[in-house]
Design an enzyme around this catalytic site. Structure first.
Site, PDB file in Angstrom:
ATOM      1  N   ASP A  71       0.829  -1.208   0.000  1.00 32.35           N
ATOM      2  CA  ASP A  71       0.000   0.000   0.000  1.00 32.35           C
ATOM      3  C   ASP A  71       0.867   1.264   0.000  1.00 32.35           C
ATOM      4  O   ASP A  71       2.004   1.237   0.474  1.00 32.35           O
ATOM      5  CB  ASP A  71      -0.893  -0.032   1.251  1.00 32.35           C
ATOM      6  CG  ASP A  71      -2.045   0.936   1.136  1.00 32.35           C
ATOM      7  OD1 ASP A  71      -2.319   1.422   0.024  1.00 32.35           O
ATOM      8  OD2 ASP A  71      -2.673   1.223   2.168  1.00 32.35           O
ATOM      9  N   ASN A 119      -9.982  -3.371  -6.831  1.00 35.48           N
ATOM     10  CA  ASN A 119      -9.173  -2.404  -7.577  1.00 35.48           C
ATOM     11  C   ASN A 119      -9.718  -2.074  -8.969  1.00 35.48           C
ATOM     12  O   ASN A 119      -9.348  -1.061  -9.564  1.00 35.48           O
ATOM     13  CB  ASN A 119      -7.718  -2.884  -7.711  1.00 35.48           C
ATOM     14  CG  ASN A 119      -6.917  -2.738  -6.430  1.00 35.48           C
ATOM     15  OD1 ASN A 119      -5.924  -3.432  -6.226  1.00 35.48           O
ATOM     16  ND2 ASN A 119      -7.327  -1.843  -5.534  1.00 35.48           N
TER      17      ASN A 119
END
Ligand code: FPP
Length: 279
Positions: A71, A119
């Site tokens: 991340d 995503n």
């Protein structure tokens, strides 16, 4: 894809075409597609997937399993006044560096969250850019072979109704798996179009069909990659204290290493700190 209950796909692609022109379905009670190495046959540009049961694989000598939620690429870029895509590009470069470090540290299994089922909701240009980086990563076959690293993929089976992986990414992943299939060192598993809850739903559904019904063993046997060992240490970068639907079953007993460093800054020192939690 192929499974004891489902057919294997044999896919042929027209030279230069982006999408396959013909998909043959072979009824074969056999192992998952990605556990069989695709090989070229006498037809140009045709990948044939073996219907033979896969040869048993040598387990890597090292057994430690590290899994990473990579991340913070966007924030890394934002702090430098760069577009988010630059952060992803740097994230891919960093992953390539870390694969080398992980091999040096004798890690047996490295699993990375490359693209989640969520995503797909990101802006299309960003999604396209990330897909291109997956192609780039799995195209690093020379480096991976030099390091004796075997590539695997975990995610929604490409033929499942919800799967969205474009053909060119499927092909790139399949090629990397085939081109590194004989390597006996670290196993690099890329989670692409992956979500832990979807994996568990599919595994429980399949377990229910077995004679033993739903048990810890039958669920484990029907995960996307049953041979993936339990995660020893789960890394999450960029200060978020969440596991975000990653390897929910496999990481049930994992130590968790959270760090403020965004993924592009997750370096050798950080990796060693995470390892210290597991060893
Ligand atoms: C999170 O950054 C990362 C992802 C969405 C996954 C993509 C990872 C990479 C491109 C790194 C390279 C890996 C592969 C397998 C090619 P973010 O955009 O969520 O960052 P932010 O939270 O700062 O916005």
């Amino acid at each position: 894809m192929g499974s004891p209950d489902r057919p294997l796909l044999v896919e042929t692609a027209a030279p230069g075409a982006d999408d396959p022109v013909l998909v043959l379905v072979i009824e074969a009670a056999t192992s998952p597609l990605f556990h069989a190495a695709p090989r070229r046959n006498w037809l140009a540009n045709v990948d044939v997937v073996s219907t033979d049961p896969p040869a048993p694989r040598a387990e890597p000598a090292a057994s430690l399993h590290m899994a990473c939620i990579m991340d913070g690429n966007g924030r890394w870029a934002g702090r430098r006044g760069l577009p988010r895509t630059e952060g992803h590009t740097e994230g891919e470069e960093n992953l390539a560096r870390l694969v080398r470090v992980a091999v040096q540290r004798n890690i047996g299994w490295l699993t990375v969250f490359g693209f989640s089922t969520e995503n797909w909701q990101r802006p299309r240009p960003e999604v396209r850019h990330i897909l291109g980086l997956h192609e780039k990563l799995v195209g690093r076959v020379g480096e991976l072979n030099e390091l004796n690293v075997r590539v695997q993929w975990i995610g929604r089976p490409f033929d499942s109704p919800m799967a969205r992986t474009p053909r060119y990414v499927q092909r790139a992943i399949r090629k990397a798996i085939a081109d590194t299939a004989d390597n006996t060192g670290m196993v690099l598993t890329i989670a692409f179009d992956y979500g832990g809850r979807s994996e568990l739903v599919a595994a429980v559904e399949a377990a229910r069909q077995t004679d033993d019904g739903v048990t810890v063993e039958t669920i484990g046997e029907h995960l996307y990659l049953p041979e993936l060992p339990p995660v020893d240490v789960l890394v999450r970068t960029s200060g978020e204290l969440r596991v975000s639907n990653f390897l929910l079953w496999q990481a049930a007993g994992a130590a968790i290493y959270f760090t403020e460093a965004p993924w592009p800054d997750f370096d050798e020192r950080e990796l060693d700190a995470a390892l210290a939690l597991a060893r």
